[in-house]
Every structure is written in C-alpha cells, then in structure tokens.
Design a protein around this motif. Structure first.
Motif, mmCIF file in Angstrom:
data_model
loop_
_atom_site.group_PDB
_atom_site.id
_atom_site.type_symbol
_atom_site.label_atom_id
_atom_site.label_comp_id
_atom_site.label_asym_id
_atom_site.label_seq_id
_atom_site.Cartn_x
_atom_site.Cartn_y
_atom_site.Cartn_z
ATOM 1 N N GLY A 111 -9.354 10.970 -4.338
ATOM 2 C CA GLY A 111 -9.658 9.852 -5.215
ATOM 3 C C GLY A 111 -8.514 9.424 -6.104
ATOM 4 O O GLY A 111 -8.728 8.731 -7.106
ATOM 5 N N TRP A 112 -7.296 9.796 -5.764
ATOM 6 C CA TRP A 112 -6.148 9.395 -6.567
ATOM 7 C C TRP A 112 -5.806 7.939 -6.280
ATOM 8 O O TRP A 112 -5.760 7.501 -5.134
ATOM 9 N N THR A 113 -5.543 7.166 -7.314
ATOM 10 C CA THR A 113 -5.237 5.743 -7.154
ATOM 11 C C THR A 113 -3.814 5.378 -7.564
ATOM 12 O O THR A 113 -3.392 4.243 -7.333
ATOM 13 N N ARG A 118 0.083 7.787 -3.790
ATOM 14 C CA ARG A 118 -0.419 7.238 -2.526
ATOM 15 C C ARG A 118 0.671 6.415 -1.842
ATOM 16 O O ARG A 118 0.526 5.213 -1.633
ATOM 17 N N PRO A 119 1.780 7.046 -1.467
ATOM 18 C CA PRO A 119 2.875 6.305 -0.830
ATOM 19 C C PRO A 119 2.480 5.870 0.576
ATOM 20 O O PRO A 119 1.766 6.571 1.285
ATOM 21 N N GLN A 189 -4.950 -9.772 -1.142
ATOM 22 C CA GLN A 189 -3.530 -9.790 -0.785
ATOM 23 C C GLN A 189 -3.306 -9.383 0.666
ATOM 24 O O GLN A 189 -2.449 -9.935 1.347
ATOM 25 N N ALA A 190 -4.089 -8.423 1.142
ATOM 26 C CA ALA A 190 -3.979 -8.029 2.548
ATOM 27 C C ALA A 190 -4.357 -9.203 3.449
ATOM 28 O O ALA A 190 -3.709 -9.459 4.465
ATOM 29 N N GLU A 207 0.719 -0.845 -3.064
ATOM 30 C CA GLU A 207 0.013 -0.379 -1.872
ATOM 31 C C GLU A 207 0.922 0.126 -0.759
ATOM 32 O O GLU A 207 0.482 0.931 0.070
ATOM 33 N N HIS A 208 2.168 -0.359 -0.715
ATOM 34 C CA HIS A 208 3.064 0.004 0.388
ATOM 35 C C HIS A 208 4.474 0.213 -0.152
ATOM 36 O O HIS A 208 5.428 -0.461 0.261
#
Length: 222
Positions: A111-113, A118-119, A189-190, A207-208
C-alpha cells in the motif's frame, strides 16, 4: 509563443516543458485497433452466451461471424505495428523485467504510494504482467476457437474440451480487460497519453520515474 499544427491556441515554452511525449501515433493506432477488436469479440461472445442479450440482439449467425472474425483479426494490429520502431522498442520494454519492477510490486502489496517507493519504467510491473497474460491468452483463444470451428482439425482434442478451455479463458479475459478499463478510467493522464501521446511531466515523475529519467538522458531535456 508558438502554436502546434492544426491548433490556433499558442503554447508557451514553459507549458511545453511540463509535457512529455509517451506514445507515437503508430503505437496509439495499434492500441485503439486492438481494443476495438477485443471489445467487439467480447461483446459478440456475451451476446452468444447470455440469453437476454441474445434475444435482444437476435441475428445469431451474424453475431457468430462477427465473433469469429474479430477474434481471428485480433493479432493483426500487433503484426502491423511491428513496422514501427517505437512499437518494437516498447515491446522490448514490456518483455524486460527489471529490479524496480519487483520493488513496484512490493510497494503495491504494502500500500505504499510514494513515487520513491514505487519506481517504474515506461511500463510498470502491473502493465507488464497484463500485457504478458493477454499475449498468452489470445493464442489459446484462437487455437481453441479454430478447434470449435473446424471440428476435425485436431482429432486428439475433443470439441467438448476445446469449448471448456475457450469458455474459461474467455471469462478470465473479460474480467482482466474490465479491470484494465477500470484502472484506465481512474487515471486521466494515462488515458491522455494513449489518446494524444502526451502526458504531464509531473505525472510521469510520479508514476514512471525511471522512464522519465531515461527520456531525459535520451533527449537531453531538463
């Protein structure tokens, strides 16, 4: 200030610097064509398997033809897309599992945001798993579908077994595709990246992050 072709709205350089190109036109066309064929195939299947839909639509023979040919044509956008170097480069990215993908999965499970925890490259681990699963499921659907269509094609496999595998795989595909659509709906955005090819740099950083750093090194952008 400058303006893009076909646009009457000037774009300030500082605004352009907040955007980054994610997909080429060829990649977006492959995605759209594949999505259209997949939805057509799944929709026709639903009309064949669920009585209320079958009664509502009628014309069963036409629905069968649509289902069969949309399934057979499903790999066509992929095969045509191989002519694009950008599409081939993305396939290599999808097929390459990196250490940050494992870190991304661990962060999701816990659940880490935080972006630092979150690479992700151009495609996160979840997208790679989804793409790999679909790439494996579609040939199974085509193979079992052909066995159902041409009953004597492979006598060692009964039509009953082919139908069972086809139906179970079809249900799994429908559930996974619905999940894919749901996640895309939650991320404007995606969707923008797939619709226009361009996303906000802040979103890409969040996100990326690994992909954004790679893009910076490749283009020399700040």
């Amino acid at each position: 200030m400058t303006s893009t072709a076909g646009s009457t709205t000037p774009t300030h350089p500082s605004e352009r610097s907040r955007r980054v190109r994610r997909f080429t036109r060829a990649e977006r066309l492959v995605h759209r064509a594949t999505a259209a064929l997949m939805l057509l195939c799944v929709g026709a299947a639903a009309c064949l398997y669920f009585s209320p839909l079958a009664q509502l639509v009628g014309r069963r023979h036409l629905v069968v033809v649509v289902h069969e040919w949309s399934g057979i044509l499903l790999p066509a956008p992929y095969l045509l897309g191989l002519a694009s170097s950008a599409f081939r480069a993305d396939l290599r990215k999808l097929n390459r599992w990196a250490r940050h993908d494992t870190e991304w999965l661990r962060a999701v499970r816990r659940g880490w945001t935080s972006p630092a925890l979150r690479p992700a490259g151009k495609f996160n681990a979840g997208q790679k798993i989804y793409a790999g699963w679909i790439a494996g499921a579609v040939p199974i659907m085509m193979f079992t579908g052909l066995l159902m269509w041409f009953t004597g094609l492979l006598p060692i496999i009964s039509r009953t077994n082919a139908i069972f595998v086809h139906d179970v795989t079809a249900l799994a595909i429908a559930l996974v595709v619905l999940g894919h659509i749901r996640l895309a709906y939650r991320d404007p955005q995606a969707r923008s990246g797939m619709r226009t090819g361009i996303v906000d740099r802040a979103w890409a950083r969040r996100e990326h992050s690994e992909w954004l750093q790679e893009d910076r090194r490749r283009t020399g952008s700040p």
